[in-house]
Design an enzyme around this catalytic site. Structure first.
Site, PDB file in Angstrom:
ATOM      1  CG  ASN A 180      -1.736  -1.202   1.432  1.00  0.00           C
ATOM      2  OD1 ASN A 180      -2.186  -1.782   0.461  1.00  0.00           O
ATOM      3  ND2 ASN A 180      -1.948  -1.610   2.665  1.00  0.00           N
ATOM      4  CG  HIS A 191      10.657   3.323   5.580  1.00  0.00           C
ATOM      5  ND1 HIS A 191      11.751   4.000   6.057  1.00  0.00           N
ATOM      6  CD2 HIS A 191      11.156   2.273   4.881  1.00  0.00           C
ATOM      7  CE1 HIS A 191      12.857   3.383   5.676  1.00  0.00           C
ATOM      8  NE2 HIS A 191      12.517   2.328   4.948  1.00  0.00           N
ATOM      9  CG  HIS A 193       6.145  -0.545   4.579  1.00  0.00           C
ATOM     10  ND1 HIS A 193       5.762   0.776   4.552  1.00  0.00           N
ATOM     11  CD2 HIS A 193       5.104  -1.220   5.164  1.00  0.00           C
ATOM     12  CE1 HIS A 193       4.566   0.908   5.101  1.00  0.00           C
ATOM     13  NE2 HIS A 193       4.136  -0.287   5.472  1.00  0.00           N
ATOM     14  CD  GLN A 195       0.975  -4.303   5.762  1.00  0.00           C
ATOM     15  OE1 GLN A 195       0.537  -4.924   6.720  1.00  0.00           O
ATOM     16  NE2 GLN A 195       0.360  -3.243   5.259  1.00  0.00           N
TER      17      GLN A 195
END
Length: 373
Positions: A180, A191, A193, A195
């Site tokens: 996302n 930041h 990233h 998941q």
């Protein structure tokens, strides 16, 4: 342990102060990964559960403990940046290439407590599973589309490794790797990233795709995914970018104003089924497409990017690996909200002609060195 890819990759696992696992994925040997997590943290006590909706025939995750998770901290308090002096974060090292760790506020947990609920109309179970955070880079101000080819390769190997490892956990039926990006999407940490979720069930949209694929096979003997890819390539007007082994296109009936699907030309079930070279080719095409999304509006685009892979146990022969990318933005100043028709009835209304979206995304790639054509 060394995982061989196009670039030598070194994997080091450690425990954080509260017992959660953290894994460094390094491009080369030599980094100091023996650093201790000096924080004073209580062991996490997640209590997720899954509840069955008998009307929709779907499982829902209930994770009320996530209300307390970190929400949009300033950059100098980002928990995904490396630790720096007395400022201790989720990553004990002062720098890293790619890092994966168990989410501190997980939607699912292998230690989910038991729950009562045997009534078939009110069925509930422990929210067994695993939720991980994957940081693409230590650079807080970077993004996936700006990663180097070497770093993209490292992320691809990490996704593949986690797909294999989470698929081995008892009770996990599906592994979903996703990102996302952007506050308009609803991110709580800026930041760069993604998941990774290990679900105890096959998510509803994936299950529906597999049911559709089975009906198509029963009717035609073929693979609906392979046939759609071949038709999109033949028609050509919605193609955004291609490589030798992969193709990115706007689907004929997209839900979102700007939505792109990336497919292998060959029938491949999941990321672990790809060769190292093909995986690197695919993630570079992904970075190319995401860069086009940013250039489309001349600003960082909010988007969701998710890998649709084969389930751990069921429907693997029907599955065809692909990546779906879509943005909530329909113009430079307007967002696409899921209102009455979408949210209440499940019938999407798209304000942008798919062929126009594809043309704009093709133009957004002009002059970009994305390695695709």
């Amino acid at each position: 342990m060394t995982v061989q890819g196009l670039f030598a990759l070194h994997k080091t696992s450690m425990q954080l102060a509260d017992g959660r696992e953290l894994i460094y994925y390094d491009d080369a040997a030599g980094a100091n990964r023996a650093l201790h997590d000096a924080r004073d943290l209580e062991p996490p006590m997640p209590s997720p559960q899954i509840r069955y909706d008998p009307i929709l025939d779907e499982w829902m995750i209930i994770a009320s403990h996530r209300q307390a998770r970190t929400h949009l901290p300033p950059a100098d308090e980002c928990p995904l940046c490396p630790s720096d002096g007395e400022r201790l974060t989720e990553v004990p090292a002062s720098d890293y290439d790619v890092v994966v760790f168990e989410n501190r506020f997980p939607s699912l947990s292998m230690s989910a407590p038991p729950v009562e609920g045997g009534d078939p109309l009110l069925l509930r179970k422990p929210g067994i599973g695993r939720c991980e955070v994957l940081c693409f880079t230590a650079d807080h101000d970077s993004s996936f589309s700006h990663l180097s080819p070497q770093r993209l390769s490292t992320v691809g190997v990490a996704w593949t490794d986690r797909t294999v490892e989470l698929g081995k956990l008892p009770g996990v039926e599906y592994v979903f790797c996703f990102e996302n990006r952007g506050e308009d999407i609803g991110v709580t940490l800026n930041h760069p990233h993604g998941q990774i979720y290990g679900y105890p069930f096959i998510p509803p949209r994936v299950a529906r795709k597999l049911e559709s694929a089975q009906r198509y096979r029963d009717r035609t003997g073929g693979c609906v995914f392979c046939d759609v890819v071949a038709r999109e390539v033949a028609v050509g007007e919605r193609i955004v970018a291609t490589t030798d082994n992969f193709v990115a296109f706007v689907p004929s009936a997209p839900r979102w104003p700007f939505e792109v699907h990336l497919y292998p030309r060959a029938h491949v079930a999941d990321l672990p089924a790809l060769s190292d070279a093909h995986r690197n080719e695919l993630v570079q095409l992904q970075a190319d497409v995401l860069g086009r999304f940013d250039r489309l509006f001349d600003r960082p685009a909010p988007y969701i990017s998710g890998w649709v892979q084969a389930p751990v146990n069921e429907g693997r022969e029907l599955s065809h690996l692909h990546l779906e990318i879509f943005s909530a933005r329909r113009s430079r100043t307007k967002l696409k909200f899921l209102a009455g028709s979408e949210s209440a009835a499940g019938a999407f209304v798209n304000d942008v002609l798919p062929e126009d979206a594809a043309e704009r995304l093709r133009q957004a790639g002009a002059g970009a060195d994305g390695g695709s054509r």
